[in-house]
Design a protein around this motif. Structure first.
Motif, PDB file in Angstrom:
ATOM      1  N   ARG A 294       0.829  -1.210   0.000  1.00 33.58           N
ATOM      2  CA  ARG A 294       0.000   0.000   0.000  1.00 33.58           C
ATOM      3  C   ARG A 294       0.863   1.260   0.000  1.00 33.58           C
ATOM      4  N   MET A 295       1.905   1.243   0.836  1.00 33.11           N
ATOM      5  CA  MET A 295       2.756   2.439   0.911  1.00 33.11           C
ATOM      6  C   MET A 295       3.442   2.689  -0.443  1.00 33.11           C
ATOM      7  N   GLN A 296       3.946   1.593  -1.034  1.00 33.31           N
ATOM      8  CA  GLN A 296       4.634   1.767  -2.324  1.00 33.31           C
ATOM      9  C   GLN A 296       3.667   2.193  -3.419  1.00 33.31           C
TER      10      GLN A 296
ATOM     11  N   SER B 117      13.139   1.564   8.174  1.00 33.38           N
ATOM     12  CA  SER B 117      12.407   1.357   6.924  1.00 33.38           C
ATOM     13  C   SER B 117      11.583   2.589   6.562  1.00 33.38           C
ATOM     14  N   TRP B 118      10.493   2.820   7.302  1.00 34.57           N
ATOM     15  CA  TRP B 118       9.582   3.885   6.883  1.00 34.57           C
ATOM     16  C   TRP B 118      10.203   5.270   7.011  1.00 34.57           C
ATOM     17  N   VAL B 119      10.934   5.494   8.082  1.00 39.25           N
ATOM     18  CA  VAL B 119      11.541   6.817   8.263  1.00 39.25           C
ATOM     19  C   VAL B 119      12.684   6.983   7.254  1.00 39.25           C
ATOM     20  N   ALA B 120      13.482   5.915   7.103  1.00 40.64           N
ATOM     21  CA  ALA B 120      14.594   5.995   6.145  1.00 40.64           C
ATOM     22  C   ALA B 120      14.069   6.273   4.740  1.00 40.64           C
ATOM     23  N   ALA B 121      12.893   5.748   4.442  1.00 36.58           N
ATOM     24  CA  ALA B 121      12.332   5.954   3.095  1.00 36.58           C
ATOM     25  C   ALA B 121      11.661   7.323   2.957  1.00 36.58           C
ATOM     26  N   GLY B 122      11.653   8.095   4.052  1.00 43.07           N
ATOM     27  CA  GLY B 122      11.050   9.431   4.002  1.00 43.07           C
ATOM     28  C   GLY B 122       9.535   9.377   3.921  1.00 43.07           C
ATOM     29  N   ALA B 123       8.962   8.275   4.446  1.00 42.87           N
ATOM     30  CA  ALA B 123       7.513   8.089   4.266  1.00 42.87           C
ATOM     31  C   ALA B 123       6.672   8.581   5.439  1.00 42.87           C
TER      32      ALA B 123
ATOM     33  N   GLY C 174      16.681  14.072  15.718  1.00 43.55           N
ATOM     34  CA  GLY C 174      15.896  15.005  16.542  1.00 43.55           C
ATOM     35  C   GLY C 174      14.408  15.022  16.241  1.00 43.55           C
ATOM     36  N   LYS C 175      13.992  14.234  15.282  1.00 43.62           N
ATOM     37  CA  LYS C 175      12.557  14.213  14.959  1.00 43.62           C
ATOM     38  C   LYS C 175      11.935  12.916  15.470  1.00 43.62           C
ATOM     39  N   ILE C 176      10.745  13.046  16.038  1.00 40.46           N
ATOM     40  CA  ILE C 176      10.047  11.890  16.617  1.00 40.46           C
ATOM     41  C   ILE C 176       9.025  11.399  15.608  1.00 40.46           C
ATOM     42  N   TYR C 177       8.980  10.064  15.409  1.00 41.74           N
ATOM     43  CA  TYR C 177       8.180   9.580  14.287  1.00 41.74           C
ATOM     44  C   TYR C 177       7.009   8.666  14.619  1.00 41.74           C
ATOM     45  N   SER C 178       6.731   8.411  15.895  1.00 43.50           N
ATOM     46  CA  SER C 178       5.524   7.609  16.160  1.00 43.50           C
ATOM     47  C   SER C 178       5.077   7.841  17.594  1.00 43.50           C
ATOM     48  N   VAL C 179       3.902   7.327  17.910  1.00 38.68           N
ATOM     49  CA  VAL C 179       3.362   7.463  19.264  1.00 38.68           C
ATOM     50  C   VAL C 179       3.258   6.070  19.885  1.00 38.68           C
ATOM     51  N   PRO C 180       4.146   5.727  20.814  1.00 38.84           N
ATOM     52  CA  PRO C 180       4.085   4.407  21.447  1.00 38.84           C
ATOM     53  C   PRO C 180       2.851   4.292  22.336  1.00 38.84           C
TER      54      PRO C 180
ATOM     55  N   PHE D 224       1.995   3.879  16.857  1.00 35.51           N
ATOM     56  CA  PHE D 224       1.272   4.260  15.640  1.00 35.51           C
ATOM     57  C   PHE D 224       1.949   5.477  15.039  1.00 35.51           C
ATOM     58  N   GLY D 225       2.027   5.470  13.724  1.00 35.02           N
ATOM     59  CA  GLY D 225       2.699   6.568  13.036  1.00 35.02           C
ATOM     60  C   GLY D 225       1.749   7.272  12.082  1.00 35.02           C
ATOM     61  N   LEU D 226       2.232   8.377  11.547  1.00 33.36           N
ATOM     62  CA  LEU D 226       1.444   9.178  10.603  1.00 33.36           C
ATOM     63  C   LEU D 226       2.176   9.181   9.265  1.00 33.36           C
ATOM     64  N   PRO D 227       1.688   8.364   8.313  1.00 30.91           N
ATOM     65  CA  PRO D 227       2.371   8.366   7.016  1.00 30.91           C
ATOM     66  C   PRO D 227       2.126   9.687   6.275  1.00 30.91           C
TER      67      PRO D 227
END
Ligand code: GAL
Length: 420
Positions: free
Chosen positions: A83-85, A104-110, A139-145, A310-313
């Motif tokens: 789905r992401m791709q 994966s997701w952060v490295a891909a800039g998604a 320094g950027k936070i990418y999800s909510v545990p 949970f993250g925010l694509p």
């Protein structure tokens, strides 16, 4: 009809059309698609508790519970990747804190950074720094545990242990002694449900931790310790020996099926994360009465941790609504409703301890005093590609049981994926 009247009539029609279109599309926008793999007992009820809180505050939103069955995301992650791709992200998705998210997701800039949400809700002061670290990059936070799970737990059937006068095994040597007694009494000692191979990897990571100790275990994931060394080989041999004590239908069974075998007294023990606690409780059993727990053999003093978040694509179709969901995931109210059902502990430091049972309280205490190590199987220690490779090696290893070959292949995988 005069020309002016006709024009007026057309204008009225156009305005009405626009008005209805605007209303309809506004209505269509009131949706939230939450993507996860929580379908089994305990985890599905936990998700439902979050959904209920969300719905009580967002009555007009249609909640789409997009689950893909398969423990540890074994099927969901492939669906998500497609789905992401394909540019069709859900509004928000379950992802393990650590390298599964960052590598994966952060490295891909998604993904969208969520620092604004942490600041707005004062979460920086309620989440442990160690957890914030593993969901951050530059320094950027990418999800909510939403929780912290413990991977290294052995669950056992109390009446079976009582019937044979057994104590839960503290060490790997104890494990084999207990297993011998049980096997001699025609009870299958250990339940394994590795129809998703991750469950075998899960068992192995905890045998590794027990055999190597926390520091060497950690060093396997940062490249400081070679997988080809005698200690890992001896852990692999222990794993092979443990396989002699598992149920013969393991490859057709799921992790919750294995927990069910323990409930039914078909097997005496299972080594599984504390979502098994959520599962067994959801089946109506009483902790410390019907079933007991102990750190998996040899791992007392270590807390093998993982965290669901949970993250925010980027390009989430309903971004604003997804932010409302994430706000509930990070809230004290959300976490204190979810975690007592899920079997995990709150990811926040201000949980209301009164809501948690004895197992969860012991996990909270251990989380504060133990050495924390990252789970590989559940995305904290290794990237998705590395875990996928480990699972591939594990599938063959469980069948062939060739220790030297597995050690060599694990080392090759480490060389390829460490720090990537
Ligand atoms: C883990 C996840 C847990 C639980 C388990 C079985 O990876 O972190 O929340 O759902 O899989 O599905």
């Amino acid at each position: 009809m005069t020309r002016t009247a006709l024009l007026f009539f057309i204008c009225v029609l156009l305005c009405a059309g626009l008005f209805f279109y605007a209303c309809a599309s506004r209505h269509a926008e009131q949706k939230l698609e939450v993507f996860s793999w929580w379908t089994a007992g305990g985890e599905a009820e936990g998700l439902e508790s979050l959904r209920r809180i969300f719905m009580s505050k967002n009555q007009n939103v249609e909640f789409i519970n997009a689950t893909v069955a398969g423990g540890a995301g074994s099927n969901a992650q492939a669906v998500l990747a497609t789905r992401m791709q394909g540019g069709k992200p859900p509004d928000t998705f379950q992802v393990h804190a650590g390298l599964e998210l960052i590598g994966s997701w952060v490295a891909a800039g998604a993904m969208e950074p969520l620092n604004f949400l942490f600041e707005r809700n004062n979460w920086m002061s309620v989440y442990p720094m160690g957890l914030i670290d593993i969901i951050s990059h530059n320094g950027k936070i990418y999800s909510v545990p939403v929780n912290i799970h413990r991977s290294n737990v052995l669950w056992y059937n109390k009446s079976t242990f009582m019937a044979y006068g057994l104590a839960p095994p503290q060490t790997l040597d104890d494990f084999f002694k207990v297993a011998e007694v049980l096997a001699n009494n025609t009870i299958t000692p250990l339940a394994l449900g590795d129809n998703g191979i991750w469950a075998a990897t899960h068992l192995f990571e905890n045998i590794l931790l027990g055999a190597l100790g926390p520091l060497n275990y950690k060093n396997l994931w940062n490249g400081k310790l070679n997988w080809n060394n005698p200690k890992v080989k001896s852990a692999l041999s222990v794993f092979v020996k443990v396989l002699d004590y598992i149920n013969s239908d393991h490859s057709a069974l799921s992790w919750d099926g294995a927990a069910q075998y323990v409930i039914d007294g078909k097997c005496a023990m299972t080594i599984m994360g504390d979502w098994a606690h959520g599962y067994i409780k959801a089946k109506g059993l009483k902790p410390d009465v019907d079933y007991g727990w102990i750190p998996s053999p040899g791992t007392k003093g270590s807390f093998n941790m993982l965290s669901d978040s949970f993250g925010l694509p980027k390009n989430a179709p309903h971004r604003d609504i997804a932010i409302r969901w994430l706000t509930i995931c990070g809230s004290k109210e959300g976490q204190d409703a979810f975690n007592p059902i899920k079997g995990s502990i709150s990811a926040r430091t201000d949980a209301d301890r009164k809501l948690y049972d004895d197992y969860s309280l012991s996990a909270m205490n251990d989380f504060l005093s133990d050495i924390i190590v990252p789970s590989c199987t559940h995305g904290a220690a290794a990237s998705q590609s590395w875990v996928a490779k480990i699972n591939e090696i594990m599938s063959v290893f469980v069948a062939e049981r060739d220790v030297d070959k597995a050690a060599r292949e694990f080392q090759e995988a480490a060389e390829r994926y460490v720090n990537k």
